[in-house]
Design a protein around this motif. Structure first.
Motif: not given
Length: 572
Positions: A271-287, A303-309
């Motif tokens: 019945e509960a839903m969380t909404s933390f859009d402002e922190e959605i890329l907080e975890i390294p895996l999601t980044q 920029i994407a390649v730089r981040a991946l490396l």
């Protein structure tokens, strides 16, 4: 006709509109590819390789904050060396910081690259949340004919982190001296019950507000319940039990930290839903997954390649210094993003320096994924943002955060794909912009219980609002500033944040806090540890907590949560 209304000023100043289309000259050769925070982090490590005057990442972050604050205020800073290195990095990688948009728009308006006086009628909501530079742009976009209407409340100023200027609404008549300025105070509060308004008034009086107290106009007393629990676990279980028993009611639950929200969701159930859009890329895996999606969608995205490396070889953790030294050894080749990865992967380009093994492994892994990936955008989105990828994370709470965030990214991307005409690059640009501006990715589905952070709740309201986890060690918690004036300003903004949160409630406001929590729990979630607050019970360490000092003492005395819950359930 120029007789148009502008309902959200930031829709003009902080979107590509001001710097695109016929006004592209105002971009000064810069791309509208905005950097996200983890990408900015990599940029600063790279700058450290060439700009050695700032020898730590902390110093470089502080310097960037000074630059962004100057842009927000519309002032100049003598930081030529740092600015030069940053501009070179951004030009080469073909990107832009979100904080630059207003500065470039202002320069474009001043130089005539963007036409001035585009609107006869301008309506600006939440004026106190604009920066000084944004507020000054009003003089350029308004024609001077028709009307200029600004709405705001400096007591609701909660965006100090982006250098907003709440004083602008107080000084508005001075700015427009010579013009007919009509000030229309709106002291009535028609949303909240009397007791809730009384608490809010007391909070603002304690904060030193110069405005007259709000006048309650809802026409009912309302209910205010300050309650405390022995432990954080007790608080989570008790609040969840209360919410589950009141099956016919909707709740807005606001938390100062995301980990509290996730635990409440787990205790409440579907019945509960969380909404933390402002922190959605907080975890390294999601980044890492977002960087991969950005590259697959646009193989020339440097920029994407730089981040991946900047990640470990085959794990989901960020590498030390984001492999900046190794990246520096190959970036000067001048190759395009995809060609750079290909050259590293096949050995044509030799990687040297600290982090070289990570960079080599990452390049090979990305090229392998690129070769094996599907061309169907829907399937690709599902593969990249697969929530099951979170299973590799050892910490259960981090695993749950990552699973929820990947699921939200996947579902939002699927919904937005149609708006992007099926174009994956457009889709990623849209997602990136929403994340960079801390906006909601897609309209949230209806839920009986909505859980979000205090910042995320601005503009919302609910019959029943719960403010959970209100221990002083959590909010304001740490105030990382040695300057007493700065520390005072941070503290007062936290009080205003609570004020905004409390006034979301219409009929019932529950203020809840734990009196203790597990020591390991506290340290892993950056909870402030006060002197002499650590105790050991049955071999387990605990830290004592207390009600936040941001709240004033009120006529309603705090009650033990267990007693409050028993009384409440007896009435249901």
């Amino acid at each position: 006709m120029k007789n148009q209304a502008l309902s959200k000023f930031r829709q003009f100043t902080r979107t590509p509109y001001a710097l695109s289309g016929s006004h592209s000259t105002a971009r000064a050769g810069r791309s509208l590819r905005f950097l996200l925070s983890f990408e900015t982090d990599a940029m600063l490590y790279d700058i450290g390789q060439t700009f050695t005057e700032l020898d730590t990442q902390s110093k470089r972050k502080d310097q960037l904050k000074r630059v962004c604050a100057a842009w927000a205020k519309g002032t100049d800073l003598d930081l030529a060396g740092f600015l030069g290195e940053m501009n070179r990095w951004l030009l080469f990688h073909d990107g832009m910081l979100m904080d630059e948009v207003v500065m470039l728009a202002r320069m474009g308006l001043d130089s005539g690259d963007i036409p001035t006086g585009q609107f006869d009628h301008v309506v600006i909501d939440e004026y106190q949340d604009l920066t000084a530079a944004e507020q000054r742009l009003v003089t350029n976009i308004w024609s001077g004919h028709g009307s200029l209407v600004v709405l705001g409340d400096n007591d609701q100023s909660i965006y100090r982190f982006r250098s907003n200027h709440p004083g602008g609404i107080i000084e508005f008549d001075q700015q427009w001296a010579g013009k007919k300025v009509t000030d229309i105070p709106i002291p009535e509060n028609r949303r909240s019950g009397d007791t809730i308004v009384s608490l809010a008034n007391a909070m603002m009086a304690q904060a030193g507000s110069k405005k007259a107290p709000m006048i309650p106009r809802r026409g009912e007393a309302g209910e205010l319940s300050p309650i405390h629990w022995q432990t954080l676990r007790d608080e989570i279980d008790g609040l969840a039990k209360y919410i589950l028993y009141r099956k016919a009611d909707r709740f807005l639950v606001l938390v100062p930290r995301r980990f509290i929200g996730y635990r409440l969701k787990a205790a409440i159930g579907p019945e509960a839903m969380t909404s933390f859009d402002e922190e959605i890329l907080e975890i390294p895996l999601t980044q890492e997954r977002f960087a991969l999606a950005s590259f697959i969608a646009n193989p020339i995205d440097r920029i994407a390649v730089r981040a991946l490396l900047g990640f470990h070889s085959d794990g989901v953790n960020r590498a030390d210094k984001r492999n900046a030294r190794a990246y520096q050894s190959v970036v000067t080749s001048g190759l395009s993003a995809k060609d750079l990865l290909l050259a590293i992967a096949d050995g044509t380009l030799k990687v040297t320096g600290e982090g070289s093994s990570h960079v080599l492994a990452r390049a090979k892994k990305t090229i392998e994924f690129l070769k094996s990936t599907t061309t169907d955008s829907t399937e690709l989105i599902s593969a990249i943002f697969d929530p099951d990828l979170s299973s590799v994370l050892q910490d259960p709470e981090e695993r749950e955060k990552a699973r929820t965030d990947l699921e939200h990214l996947r579902d939002s991307a699927h919904k937005l794909l149609g708006q992007a005409d099926g174009d994956l690059a457009k889709l990623l640009d849209q997602l990136r912009y929403l994340i960079a501006t801390r906006a909601q990715l897609t309209e949230a589905p209806e839920a009986r219980v909505k859980i979000m952070t205090f910042h995320g709740a601005k503009g919302l309201e609910a019959d029943i609002v719960i403010l959970a986890g209100l221990a002083d060690q959590i909010i304001p918690g740490f105030i990382d500033n040695q300057d007493p004036n700065e520390a005072k300003e941070v503290r007062e903004e936290q009080r205003r944040l609570l004020y905004v949160s409390a006034t979301r409630a219409k009929r019932e406001l529950i203020i809840s806090w734990p009196k203790s929590m597990n020591y390991k729990d506290a340290t892993s979630n950056r909870v402030r540890l006060d002197p002499n607050s650590i105790t050991t019970v049955n071999g387990q360490k605990w830290t004592k907590l207390g009600r936040t000092t941001l709240l004033p003492d009120g006529p309603d005395q705090p009650q033990a949560g267990e007693i409050w819950l028993r009384q409440k359930l007896a009435k249901i």
